[in-house]
Design a protein around this motif. Structure first.
Motif, PDB file in Angstrom:
ATOM      1  N   LEU A   1      -5.257   4.876  -8.214  1.00 43.75           N
ATOM      2  CA  LEU A   1      -4.407   5.944  -7.627  1.00 43.75           C
ATOM      3  C   LEU A   1      -5.458   6.165  -6.253  1.00 43.75           C
ATOM      4  N   PHE A   2      -6.574   6.455  -6.243  1.00 43.54           N
ATOM      5  CA  PHE A   2      -7.584   6.801  -5.087  1.00 43.54           C
ATOM      6  C   PHE A   2      -7.306   5.616  -3.963  1.00 43.54           C
ATOM      7  N   ASN A   3      -7.411   4.311  -4.436  1.00 43.99           N
ATOM      8  CA  ASN A   3      -7.071   3.299  -3.500  1.00 43.99           C
ATOM      9  C   ASN A   3      -5.816   3.384  -2.725  1.00 43.99           C
ATOM     10  N   MET A   4      -4.944   3.546  -3.611  1.00 49.94           N
ATOM     11  CA  MET A   4      -3.327   3.731  -3.214  1.00 49.94           C
ATOM     12  C   MET A   4      -3.214   4.670  -2.258  1.00 49.94           C
ATOM     13  N   LEU A   5      -3.891   6.055  -2.470  1.00 48.47           N
ATOM     14  CA  LEU A   5      -3.632   7.006  -1.728  1.00 48.47           C
ATOM     15  C   LEU A   5      -4.479   7.065  -0.375  1.00 48.47           C
ATOM     16  N   ASN A   6      -5.867   6.284  -0.479  1.00 47.53           N
ATOM     17  CA  ASN A   6      -6.481   6.122   0.538  1.00 47.53           C
ATOM     18  C   ASN A   6      -5.963   5.129   1.489  1.00 47.53           C
ATOM     19  N   ASN A   7      -5.291   3.995   1.159  1.00 45.22           N
ATOM     20  CA  ASN A   7      -4.473   3.233   1.921  1.00 45.22           C
ATOM     21  C   ASN A   7      -3.314   3.885   2.702  1.00 45.22           C
ATOM     22  N   ALA A   8      -2.672   4.869   1.835  1.00 44.95           N
ATOM     23  CA  ALA A   8      -1.661   5.633   2.682  1.00 44.95           C
ATOM     24  C   ALA A   8      -2.181   6.507   3.841  1.00 44.95           C
ATOM     25  N   ASN A   9      -3.400   7.139   3.290  1.00 44.61           N
ATOM     26  CA  ASN A   9      -3.940   8.135   4.344  1.00 44.61           C
ATOM     27  C   ASN A   9      -4.381   7.441   5.826  1.00 44.61           C
ATOM     28  N   ILE A  10      -4.903   6.180   5.535  1.00 44.56           N
ATOM     29  CA  ILE A  10      -5.340   5.383   6.527  1.00 44.56           C
ATOM     30  C   ILE A  10      -3.972   4.774   7.542  1.00 44.56           C
ATOM     31  N   LEU A  11      -3.137   4.770   6.889  1.00 46.86           N
ATOM     32  CA  LEU A  11      -1.796   4.237   7.465  1.00 46.86           C
ATOM     33  C   LEU A  11      -0.887   5.424   8.075  1.00 46.86           C
ATOM     34  N   THR A  12      -1.202   6.420   7.623  1.00 43.86           N
ATOM     35  CA  THR A  12      -0.305   7.613   8.285  1.00 43.86           C
ATOM     36  C   THR A  12      -0.465   7.570   9.593  1.00 43.86           C
ATOM     37  N   GLU A  13      -1.281   7.532  10.527  1.00 45.92           N
ATOM     38  CA  GLU A  13      -1.431   7.515  11.991  1.00 45.92           C
ATOM     39  C   GLU A  13      -0.882   6.061  12.447  1.00 45.92           C
ATOM     40  N   ASP A  14      -1.419   4.860  11.887  1.00 44.81           N
ATOM     41  CA  ASP A  14      -1.298   3.550  12.540  1.00 44.81           C
ATOM     42  C   ASP A  14       0.198   3.197  12.100  1.00 44.81           C
ATOM     43  N   ASP A  15       0.307   3.369  10.844  1.00 43.07           N
ATOM     44  CA  ASP A  15       1.871   2.969  10.472  1.00 43.07           C
ATOM     45  C   ASP A  15       2.568   3.954   9.497  1.00 43.07           C
ATOM     46  N   PRO A  16       3.025   4.660   9.759  1.00 44.77           N
ATOM     47  CA  PRO A  16       3.702   5.946   8.935  1.00 44.77           C
ATOM     48  C   PRO A  16       4.646   5.261   8.124  1.00 44.77           C
ATOM     49  N   ASP A  17       5.528   4.390   8.584  1.00 44.73           N
ATOM     50  CA  ASP A  17       6.558   3.641   7.600  1.00 44.73           C
ATOM     51  C   ASP A  17       5.705   3.201   6.377  1.00 44.73           C
ATOM     52  N   GLN A  18       4.721   2.266   6.726  1.00 45.00           N
ATOM     53  CA  GLN A  18       4.336   1.717   5.574  1.00 45.00           C
ATOM     54  C   GLN A  18       3.523   2.675   4.559  1.00 45.00           C
ATOM     55  N   ALA A  19       2.877   3.889   5.177  1.00 44.92           N
ATOM     56  CA  ALA A  19       2.336   4.727   4.259  1.00 44.92           C
ATOM     57  C   ALA A  19       3.122   5.272   3.283  1.00 44.92           C
ATOM     58  N   SER A  20       4.456   5.450   3.926  1.00 45.51           N
ATOM     59  CA  SER A  20       5.618   6.259   3.312  1.00 45.51           C
ATOM     60  C   SER A  20       6.007   5.163   2.160  1.00 45.51           C
ATOM     61  N   LEU A  21       6.019   4.020   2.644  1.00 41.82           N
ATOM     62  CA  LEU A  21       6.740   3.175   1.485  1.00 41.82           C
ATOM     63  C   LEU A  21       5.563   3.055   0.115  1.00 41.82           C
ATOM     64  N   ILE A  22       4.359   3.175   0.503  1.00 40.56           N
ATOM     65  CA  ILE A  22       3.245   3.120  -0.212  1.00 40.56           C
ATOM     66  C   ILE A  22       3.555   4.231  -1.408  1.00 40.56           C
ATOM     67  N   LEU A  23       3.684   5.570  -0.781  1.00 49.29           N
ATOM     68  CA  LEU A  23       3.903   6.698  -1.421  1.00 49.29           C
ATOM     69  C   LEU A  23       4.911   6.641  -2.335  1.00 49.29           C
ATOM     70  N   VAL A  24       6.146   6.045  -1.697  1.00 47.17           N
ATOM     71  CA  VAL A  24       7.293   5.781  -2.723  1.00 47.17           C
ATOM     72  C   VAL A  24       7.373   4.854  -3.927  1.00 47.17           C
ATOM     73  N   LYS A  25       6.795   3.846  -3.839  1.00 47.85           N
ATOM     74  CA  LYS A  25       6.395   2.901  -4.774  1.00 47.85           C
ATOM     75  C   LYS A  25       5.581   3.218  -5.769  1.00 47.85           C
ATOM     76  N   LEU A  26       4.458   4.062  -5.363  1.00 41.97           N
ATOM     77  CA  LEU A  26       3.508   4.600  -6.301  1.00 41.97           C
ATOM     78  C   LEU A  26       4.301   5.797  -7.092  1.00 41.97           C
ATOM     79  N   ASP A  27       5.131   6.490  -6.459  1.00 40.60           N
ATOM     80  CA  ASP A  27       5.953   7.555  -7.180  1.00 40.60           C
ATOM     81  C   ASP A  27       6.954   6.560  -8.319  1.00 40.60           C
TER      82      ASP A  27
END
Length: 358
Positions: A187-213
């Motif tokens: 979970l930490f790795n997935m959330l960390n990836n989403a956090n890194i992508l929040t500024e660079d690629d918000p759409d990808q970060a959102s996709l990660i969170l949706v799939k994780l959910d």
């Protein structure tokens, strides 16, 4: 009170355990011999060991075996256990007629004239003897009912035991899966990836969170059911592989389906140990790695295939953190003899083929 409960468990264990199979048959045969030997005591206080009595003994023994074995191992499992009551009753009546016929033949051939049944039968006509013996059919019918009741009770014990074992095995599988895969580190790795992508690629970060959910929702809710649709399990596997792909640029996967898979239902979390195992052991720092999944539904069968690349420096393999023995145990409880599991390995590809009869 505890002693009584212990004795009850011992008796039920003896009736149901396969290792006592021969013991039960020996006791049954002893009872059949004792039951048939009653013909030697036809006259109170006097034993009769005539040839006619001997053949009557053979006839009673055969009739007892006919009411037990064909009933227990053919009629009950084929008809009664499957709810085909009318067919079972018809078959039981035919079995009673066969038993009466056997006894009538023995009486007609071996009983002396003017004694026993034949003294009220003008000839040795087998049908006439059977008509005179119709009241004996009631006794035979009661024996058939007793055997059916015992076999139904035995099946009920087996079903309850399997249900308890399956519940325990399923719970263990789910808990161990949670610890080995959906754990804080993952979970930490997935959330960390989403956090890194929040500024660079918000759409990808959102996709990660949706799939994780979605993945966690399936794990915590849908997977607690006895059966789930195959499409739901495939979506779970796809989310799992998508999340893995966000962590590895050199990772590829495919999921293919053949046949009518839309209405197929299976036990939840049946395939994830193999997929998680494939992902865990195909990481290759020197090149691309892949996982290919396929599902084929045809003629009442479902074939699942999982293939993964083998890195040049292979890591020792342990299926899903659960061990192959535990996975086979769960499959045994779920599908008994209605599945096959094969594993093959080449220099570059490791494959698992699981075939289920639905």
């Amino acid at each position: 009170m505890m002693t009584n409960q212990s004795n009850e468990k011992t008796i039920l264990h003896y009736l149901n355990d396969k290792k006592y199979h021969i013991h039960r048959h020996v006791l049954l045969q002893l009872f059949a011999l004792i039951y048939a030997s009653d013909v030697f005591c036809a006259v109170p206080g006097k034993l009769s060991f005539s040839i006619g009595a001997f053949w009557a003994f053979i006839g009673m023994y055969l009739i007892f075996c006919l009411t037990v074995y064909p009933n227990a191992y053919i009629l009950v499992p084929r008809y009664l256990a499957k709810g085909k009551i009318v067919k079972y009753i018809i078959s039981a009546v035919i079995l009673i007629i066969i038993c009466l016929f056997v006894m009538a033949v023995i009486l007609a051939l071996f009983e002396k004239p003017n004694t026993g049944v034949l003294k009220i039968v003008p000839s040795r006509n087998i049908l006439q003897i059977m008509m005179i013996m119709l009241p004996s059919g009631l006794t035979i019918g009661l024996q058939i009912i007793a055997v059916a009741a015992f076999m139904s009770f035995k099946k009920w014990l087996e079903d309850n035991k399997r249900a308890d074992e399956l519940k325990a095995a399923t719970l263990t599988t789910e808990l161990m899966f949670l610890k080995s895969q959906i754990n804080p580190h993952f979970l930490f790795n997935m959330l960390n990836n989403a956090n890194i992508l929040t500024e660079d690629d918000p759409d990808q970060a959102s996709l990660i969170l949706v799939k994780l959910d979605d993945l966690l929702h399936y794990q915590m809710n849908d997977s607690t059911r006895d059966k789930v649709y195959l499409s739901a399990d495939i979506s779970f596997l796809r989310d799992f592989l998508d999340l893995e792909k966000t962590r590895r640029d050199d990772f590829k996967y495919t999921i293919s389906k053949e046949g009518n898979t839309s209405n197929v239902q299976i036990a939840p979390l049946l395939f994830i140990p193999f997929v998680e195992n494939a992902v865990k052991h195909n990481f290759d720092s020197r090149g691309d790695s892949f996982v290919h999944l396929s599902f084929t539904a045809r003629d009442g069968r479902l074939v699942f295939t999982c293939e993964n690349s083998i890195p040049q420096e292979e890591i020792p393999r342990k299926v899903g953190g659960l061990g192959l023995a535990n996975i086979r145990r769960r499959l045994d409880l779920l599908y008994k003899d209605n599945y096959t599991l094969e594993q093959t390995k080449t220099d570059t590809v490791y494959s698992v083929i699981l075939e289920l009869m639905l």
